[in-house]
Design an enzyme around this catalytic site. Structure first.
Site, short mmCIF file in Angstrom:
data_model
loop_
_atom_site.label_atom_id
_atom_site.label_comp_id
_atom_site.label_asym_id
_atom_site.label_seq_id
_atom_site.Cartn_x
_atom_site.Cartn_y
_atom_site.Cartn_z
CG ASP A 184 5.47 3.54 1.39
OD1 ASP A 184 5.63 4.15 2.58
OD2 ASP A 184 4.23 3.50 0.90
CE LYS B 114 -0.17 5.57 7.60
NZ LYS B 114 -1.41 5.67 7.95
CG PHE C 226 -1.78 1.22 1.08
CD1 PHE C 226 -2.98 0.90 0.53
CD2 PHE C 226 -1.75 2.36 1.70
CE1 PHE C 226 -3.95 2.17 0.29
CE2 PHE C 226 -2.50 3.29 1.83
CZ PHE C 226 -3.73 3.28 1.02
C1 LIG Z 1 2.91 2.30 3.77
C2 LIG Z 1 1.90 3.40 3.49
N1 LIG Z 1 2.43 4.56 2.30
C3 LIG Z 1 1.52 5.35 1.91
C4 LIG Z 1 0.37 5.78 2.72
C5 LIG Z 1 -0.56 6.78 2.47
O1 LIG Z 1 -0.39 7.81 3.35
P1 LIG Z 1 -1.26 9.04 3.28
O2 LIG Z 1 -2.62 8.43 3.85
O3 LIG Z 1 -0.72 10.03 4.17
O4 LIG Z 1 -1.38 9.46 1.76
C6 LIG Z 1 0.00 4.80 3.95
C7 LIG Z 1 -1.20 5.03 4.55
O5 LIG Z 1 -1.62 4.20 5.27
C8 LIG Z 1 1.00 3.71 4.12
O6 LIG Z 1 0.59 2.76 5.29
#
Ligand SMILES: Cc1ncc(COP(=O)(O)O)c(C=O)c1O
Length: 401
Positions: A221, A250, A136
């Site tokens: 990520d 986050k 994700f």
């Molecule tokens: C690993 C990862 N990357 C990207 C995101 C997306 O982040 P945002 O919701 O701040 O755009 C998330 C959100 O849960 C995530 O867990």
């Protein structure tokens, strides 16, 4: 005006289905709703509230900056952004920082940078991006396409091209896809939304070697795993593998929206003036708060505390499981933990979440079979014990039907 949950259905787009109660106040790892009912927070705003709610250092940073300067745009730089970038580069592999407002935006920047870097250095053919099933990376169309969950990316028309998916922890599946046409391999060094899945050391090492062999950038990520969540400042530090690009969001802002993409000077050079940008990225308020968060999280007190608190969770969940036999395992690292439901409770993670709220506990799911915990990194031990007691009552209710 009386604000109720019913108002949500009247005025909000229907893409969320929030709980019936509306939280109005938070302090540390406790939250209160409109009726004054108090909850223990094991959700942490989905791994965001790294220092809990309304931490005094964050409130002070926000107030101080709030009385000085709120916003400029990137036509001008600002002191908090430069201080934060300096600190991030001092404590990681990175030499350059690009600020964004969310995880998805940080990832969007990383993907665009990888494509531009490959174009500049190797030509048009090197455009393939490989990511992993169940991964994700956010909800913009590029990042959701790179994320490995078709349920989130299908149904919006033609997708960005040259994006393929291998299987996490299966090096052969990556070998079958990667070539000199690959510009980047993107992965979470601990899959979060996909079910709290840790990489094996051989897998993560193998991805690095394959990227080196094919001159592909390795993008980590760390939007969910970063900023102390695993007991390391960034998860890569505990894996013995350094990425070329890392994204963080986050927990970095502890509740104030911010994202960042970190990379080396040589790779960042492809983001020339005008190639990418954001009105708010590097906003002084966000950066001032993130600086306060980073100063506190990047201490042995907090990082060692995460490892110790992980054990409290594991012990408590094991004791609950010994009584009720609902989990097949508890996986994850630090304070990003997933209790995996056993055969008997397949597909029912949401039932546990709903039962937990009824017992005054906030937690999360990671797919239909995993109950996820991502509390404040400094959640007091008493709150862990109290939350686990409430969770036990919720488990008992689900088991009793
Ligand atoms: C690993 C990862 N990357 C990207 C995101 C997306 O982040 P945002 O919701 O701040 O755009 C998330 C959100 O849960 C995530 O867990």
């Amino acid at each position: 005006m009386k604000v109720t949950r019913a108002l949500f259905d009247d005025v909000m787009a229907p893409n969320y289905n929030p709980a019936a109660m509306i939280p109005v106040r938070g302090q540390g790892s406790r939250v209160w709703d409109q009726e004054g009912v108090e909850y223990v927070d094991f959700a942490g705003g989905i791994a965001v509230n790294s220092l809990g709610h309304c931490h005094p250092a964050m409130v002070a940073a926000l107030k101080e900056q709030g009385e000085k300067l709120w916003h400029l745009s990137n036509v001008f730089t600002n002191e908090p952004a430069l201080r934060l970038a300096k600190k991030l580069t001092d404590v990681t592999f990175a030499e350059r920082v690009y600020f964004a407002n969310s995880g998805a935006e940080a990832n969007e920047a990383a993907l665009k940078l990888a494509r531009r870097w490959a174009l500049e250095h190797y030509g048009e053919d090197k455009s393939q991006i490989i990511a992993f099933k169940q991964g994700f990376h956010g909800r913009t169309f590029f990042t959701v396409t790179v994320g490995g969950q078709p349920a989130y990316s299908d149904g919006f028309g033609p997708k960005p091209a040259a994006v393929e998916h291998a299987t996490y922890n299966d090096l052969d599946s990556l070998k079958a896809l990667i070539s000199d046409k690959t510009c980047a391999v993107m992965l979470e060094p601990l899959q979060g939304e996909g079910g709290i899945i840790s990489p094996t050391p051989e897998f993560i090492q193998g991805v690095r070697e394959l990227c080196n062999k094919h001159n592909a950038l390795m993008i980590f990520d760390e939007v969910q795993s970063g900023v102390g969540r695993t007991g390391e400042l960034y998860a890569y530090m505990g894996l013995g593998v350094t990425p070329d690009i890392l994204t963080t969001a986050k927990a970095l802002g502890g509740g104030f929206p911010i994202g960042a993409m970190l990379t080396t000077k040589a790779i960042a050079a492809s983001l020339k003036v005008g190639t990418h940008g954001s009105t708010y990225g590097g906003n002084p308020l966000a950066c001032a708060v993130a600086e306060a968060v980073l100063d506190i999280v990047n201490t042995s007190e907090v990082l060692d505390g995460v490892k110790r608190k992980e054990q409290l969770f594991r012990d408590g969940l094991a004791a609950i499981n010994a009584k009720y036999d609902v989990f097949s395992e508890v996986r994850g690292k630090g304070l990003l933990l997933g209790a995996v439901l056993n055969e008997k409770y397949q597909g029912r993670s949401r039932d546990f979440l709903v039962a937990a709220v009824a017992e005054q506990l906030m937690c999360l799911v990671a797919g239909a079979n995993v109950v996820r915990f991502a509390p404040s990194l400094i959640i007091p031990d008493e709150d862990i014990q109290e939350g686990l007691a409430r969770f036990e009552r919720a488990v008992a209710k689900v088991v009793q039907g």
